[in-house]
Design a protein around this motif. Structure first.
Motif, PDB file in Angstrom:
ATOM      1  N   ALA A 151     -26.521 -15.411  12.847  1.00 18.07           N
ATOM      2  CA  ALA A 151     -27.067 -14.054  12.869  1.00 18.07           C
ATOM      3  C   ALA A 151     -26.386 -13.133  11.865  1.00 18.07           C
ATOM      4  CB  ALA A 151     -26.945 -13.465  14.268  1.00 18.07           C
ATOM      5  N   ALA A 152     -25.311 -13.602  11.246  1.00 19.28           N
ATOM      6  CA  ALA A 152     -24.566 -12.740  10.327  1.00 19.28           C
ATOM      7  C   ALA A 152     -25.435 -12.236   9.184  1.00 19.28           C
ATOM      8  CB  ALA A 152     -23.355 -13.501   9.780  1.00 19.28           C
ATOM      9  N   ASP A 153     -26.386 -13.046   8.749  1.00 19.18           N
ATOM     10  CA  ASP A 153     -27.255 -12.635   7.644  1.00 19.18           C
ATOM     11  C   ASP A 153     -28.173 -11.475   8.013  1.00 19.18           C
ATOM     12  OD1 ASP A 153     -26.276 -14.367   5.769  1.00 19.18           O
ATOM     13  OD2 ASP A 153     -27.727 -15.955   6.201  1.00 19.18           O
ATOM     14  N   LEU A 154     -28.264 -11.159   9.288  1.00 19.94           N
ATOM     15  CA  LEU A 154     -29.186 -10.121   9.733  1.00 19.94           C
ATOM     16  C   LEU A 154     -28.535  -8.739   9.773  1.00 19.94           C
ATOM     17  CD1 LEU A 154     -30.856 -12.056  12.712  1.00 19.94           C
ATOM     18  CD2 LEU A 154     -31.600 -11.940  10.319  1.00 19.94           C
ATOM     19  N   VAL A 155     -27.235  -8.669   9.537  1.00 14.87           N
ATOM     20  CA  VAL A 155     -26.536  -7.384   9.610  1.00 14.87           C
ATOM     21  C   VAL A 155     -25.994  -7.035   8.226  1.00 14.87           C
ATOM     22  CG1 VAL A 155     -25.911  -7.791  12.007  1.00 14.87           C
ATOM     23  CG2 VAL A 155     -24.307  -8.426  10.197  1.00 14.87           C
ATOM     24  N   PRO A 156     -25.716  -5.748   7.957  1.00 14.52           N
ATOM     25  CA  PRO A 156     -25.121  -5.373   6.671  1.00 14.52           C
ATOM     26  C   PRO A 156     -23.823  -6.116   6.426  1.00 14.52           C
ATOM     27  CG  PRO A 156     -25.901  -3.430   7.835  1.00 14.52           C
ATOM     28  CD  PRO A 156     -26.034  -4.585   8.794  1.00 14.52           C
ATOM     29  N   VAL A 157     -23.533  -6.367   5.162  1.00  8.01           N
ATOM     30  CA  VAL A 157     -22.421  -7.234   4.803  1.00  8.01           C
ATOM     31  C   VAL A 157     -21.091  -6.722   5.312  1.00  8.01           C
ATOM     32  CG1 VAL A 157     -22.041  -6.132   2.552  1.00  8.01           C
ATOM     33  CG2 VAL A 157     -21.392  -8.540   2.893  1.00  8.01           C
ATOM     34  N   ILE A 158     -20.907  -5.426   5.399  1.00 13.11           N
ATOM     35  CA  ILE A 158     -19.609  -4.895   5.812  1.00 13.11           C
ATOM     36  C   ILE A 158     -19.313  -5.214   7.279  1.00 13.11           C
ATOM     37  CG2 ILE A 158     -20.321  -2.582   6.539  1.00 13.11           C
ATOM     38  CD1 ILE A 158     -17.833  -1.644   4.766  1.00 13.11           C
ATOM     39  N   TYR A 159     -20.367  -5.430   8.091  1.00 10.65           N
ATOM     40  CA  TYR A 159     -20.177  -5.872   9.472  1.00 10.65           C
ATOM     41  C   TYR A 159     -20.003  -7.382   9.552  1.00 10.65           C
ATOM     42  CZ  TYR A 159     -21.807  -1.206  10.759  1.00 10.65           C
ATOM     43  OH  TYR A 159     -21.953   0.157  10.892  1.00 10.65           O
ATOM     44  N   ARG A 160     -20.518  -8.059   8.551  1.00 16.42           N
ATOM     45  CA  ARG A 160     -20.486  -9.516   8.541  1.00 16.42           C
ATOM     46  C   ARG A 160     -19.072 -10.060   8.383  1.00 16.42           C
ATOM     47  NH1 ARG A 160     -24.228 -11.337   3.924  1.00 16.42           N
ATOM     48  NH2 ARG A 160     -25.514  -9.746   4.951  1.00 16.42           N
ATOM     49  N   MET A 161     -18.194  -9.281   7.767  1.00 16.96           N
ATOM     50  CA  MET A 161     -16.864  -9.795   7.450  1.00 16.96           C
ATOM     51  C   MET A 161     -16.007 -10.014   8.692  1.00 16.96           C
ATOM     52  SD  MET A 161     -15.854  -7.870   3.893  1.00 16.96           S
ATOM     53  CE  MET A 161     -16.172  -6.184   4.411  1.00 16.96           C
ATOM     54  N   VAL A 162     -16.168  -9.176   9.711  1.00 20.52           N
ATOM     55  CA  VAL A 162     -15.323  -9.290  10.905  1.00 20.52           C
ATOM     56  C   VAL A 162     -16.140  -9.152  12.185  1.00 20.52           C
ATOM     57  CG1 VAL A 162     -13.369  -8.316  12.179  1.00 20.52           C
ATOM     58  CG2 VAL A 162     -13.305  -8.383   9.674  1.00 20.52           C
ATOM     59  N   ALA A 163     -16.893  -8.054  12.303  1.00 23.42           N
ATOM     60  CA  ALA A 163     -17.410  -7.624  13.598  1.00 23.42           C
ATOM     61  C   ALA A 163     -18.410  -8.583  14.221  1.00 23.42           C
ATOM     62  CB  ALA A 163     -18.044  -6.237  13.454  1.00 23.42           C
ATOM     63  N   VAL A 164     -19.294  -9.173  13.411  1.00 22.43           N
ATOM     64  CA  VAL A 164     -20.450  -9.860  13.980  1.00 22.43           C
ATOM     65  C   VAL A 164     -20.060 -11.101  14.776  1.00 22.43           C
ATOM     66  CG1 VAL A 164     -20.948 -11.328  11.978  1.00 22.43           C
ATOM     67  CG2 VAL A 164     -22.820 -10.553  13.461  1.00 22.43           C
ATOM     68  N   THR A 165     -18.984 -11.776  14.420  1.00 26.88           N
ATOM     69  CA  THR A 165     -18.583 -12.980  15.166  1.00 26.88           C
ATOM     70  C   THR A 165     -17.393 -12.735  16.087  1.00 26.88           C
ATOM     71  OG1 THR A 165     -17.263 -13.667  13.246  1.00 26.88           O
ATOM     72  CG2 THR A 165     -19.480 -14.600  13.450  1.00 26.88           C
ATOM     73  N   ALA A 166     -16.922 -11.505  16.183  1.00 25.44           N
ATOM     74  CA  ALA A 166     -15.737 -11.230  16.997  1.00 25.44           C
ATOM     75  C   ALA A 166     -15.988 -11.501  18.477  1.00 25.44           C
ATOM     76  CB  ALA A 166     -15.287  -9.781  16.791  1.00 25.44           C
ATOM     77  N   ILE A 167     -17.150 -11.088  18.983  1.00 31.29           N
ATOM     78  CA  ILE A 167     -17.422 -11.279  20.412  1.00 31.29           C
ATOM     79  C   ILE A 167     -17.480 -12.765  20.781  1.00 31.29           C
ATOM     80  CG2 ILE A 167     -19.117 -10.911  22.250  1.00 31.29           C
ATOM     81  CD1 ILE A 167     -19.801  -8.239  20.935  1.00 31.29           C
ATOM     82  N   PRO A 168     -18.284 -13.587  20.087  1.00 34.71           N
ATOM     83  CA  PRO A 168     -18.297 -15.004  20.475  1.00 34.71           C
ATOM     84  C   PRO A 168     -16.955 -15.705  20.281  1.00 34.71           C
ATOM     85  CG  PRO A 168     -19.595 -14.654  18.477  1.00 34.71           C
ATOM     86  CD  PRO A 168     -19.298 -13.304  19.042  1.00 34.71           C
TER      87      PRO A 168
END
Length: 404
Positions: A257-274
């Motif tokens: 799902a990282a490709d679905l969010v702006p790149v600046i969120y992709r670096m850390v935030a998007v996979t932090a929860i899982p």
């Protein structure tokens, strides 16, 4: 250090050891895309699309893992001095050897490193500046060790405070940390930061955005503290019971799902929860003794050498490509074969560094000699065996991340 609440026994966590090599491999193949080994541009694009999230996800995993396992294995009778000594001799000998190797390779095959950035790199201070020529100097991947060094200095004091959190409030703390990890890129994206200087092509951000959202030690401390809090969640008996399989599926979904969010969120935030879920799930699976391929002897062995692997891999990829022909490209199958050959060389060098530097340094210097001399020879032999053996032990040993 304070004693942890222990609603579950503290055992070794071989599944997390096995997961380390998966994360290290993701970082390896992420960095491999920068070598542009594919003649076919379409193959290069597909490769980058599949593995372009591997580096940020792998690094984030190691930061969270580091906080988790250090908290899990914290000793009630430990002191800051003893802790710092163990961390230093776990991390620095490997860093020093690969720093020298990188400096020699740069001098021989590229441009000799500049004294100032090299000194900051050697001192593990390079991540405290947004200047890419400093942050990524000599062995570029060691910027993460600069972050880990800061975490280690703070860990005894952080542990004291995190141990004071009431068990029923731990999930609130985890949620707050995750919210901050999403807030950071939101703020950074809106700051009037300088736009001059190098741009980060693989993330499409400026060096200031890259630093503030991804590499600055205070920012990445959120990952580390999140790992500490999640360790306390498990040790306090507050784990939600999520099995490892579904937790891993959530991580894969976050990765895709990282490709679905702006790149600046992709670096850390998007996979932090899982990642904050999969690490405790693996620890609980080990405590309960369930089956897991992650605990196989091969995976544990690869996990043991993963710190050395992390420090070697970029050097092998970059200078291996120089030696076979700078800028040389291959058809798809030969290009994949070249990457697998680089992977094999990295594993071999990692095993040598682990056996000849990392393990001997830990055996010889990680504890004061006067303490070692007071222990019976049988106990010393047992301790050395526990360091290198994947067999379960009654008390958890620190399972270091590649960043240390």
């Amino acid at each position: 250090m304070d004693r942890l609440d222990t609603a579950v026994p503290t055992t070794r966590l071989p599944s997390l050891t096995g997961m380390r090599i998966i994360a290290a491999g993701m970082i390896f193949f992420f960095h491999a895309q920068f070598e542009h080994v594919f003649t076919d541009p379409a193959a290069q694009d597909v490769y980058a699309a599949i593995l372009g999230q591997g580096g940020p996800t792998g690094v984030g995993f190691f930061f969270i893992l580091s906080g988790f396992v250090l908290t899990w294995s914290a000793r009630a009778d430990d002191t800051p001095g003893r802790f710092w000594r163990r961390r230093f001799f776990k991390v620095y000998p490997n860093h020093f050897v690969t720093f020298l190797a990188a400096a020699l390779l740069l001098t021989w095959l590229a441009t000799p490193p500049q004294p100032g950035p090299a000194l900051l790199n050697l001192s593990l201070l390079q991540a405290w500046t947004p200047d890419l020529s400093v942050m990524l100097s000599v062995n570029s991947v060691s910027w993460s060790l600069s972050c880990e060094a800061a975490f280690y200095l703070l860990f005894p004091f952080l542990l004291t405070r995190i141990n004071r959190i009431r068990p029923e409030r731990l999930w609130w703390w985890a949620g707050g940390l995750l919210a901050l990890m999403w807030l950071v890129p939101t703020v950074v994206a809106r700051l009037p930061l300088p736009t001059s200087g190098p741009h980060i092509p693989w993330h499409d951000v400026s060096q200031w955005q890259f630093w503030l959202a991804y590499t600055a030690p205070p920012v990445r401390a959120l990952d580390f503290v999140l790992g500490m809090v999640m360790a306390r969640v498990v040790l306090s008996g507050k784990w939600i019971g999520l099995p490892l399989g579904p937790a891993f599926a959530l991580l894969v979904a976050g990765f895709l799902a990282a490709d679905l969010v702006p790149v600046i969120y992709r670096m850390v935030a998007v996979t932090a929860i899982p990642m904050a879920l999969v690490i405790p799930a693996a620890a609980v699976a080990d405590v309960r003794g369930g089956r897991s391929l992650l605990r196989s002897p091969v995976m544990v062995w690869l996990g043991d050498i993963s710190f050395a692997f992390y420090l070697w891999h970029r050097l092998v990829l970059r200078f291996g490509h120089v030696l076979v022909g700078t800028g040389r490209q291959w058809a798809t199958l030969p290009a994949i074969a070249m990457l697998l050959a680089a992977l094999a060389v990295t594993i071999a060098l990692s095993w040598l560094l682990y056996r000849l530097v990392e393990v001997p340094a830990m055996r010889r210097w990680s504890r004061p000699r006067r303490r070692a001399a007071a222990v019976a020879p049988q106990a010393v032999a047992a301790s050395a065996e526990a360091l290198v053996s994947p067999k379960p032990a009654p008390v958890a040993l620190p399972l270091e991340s590649p960043e240390g």
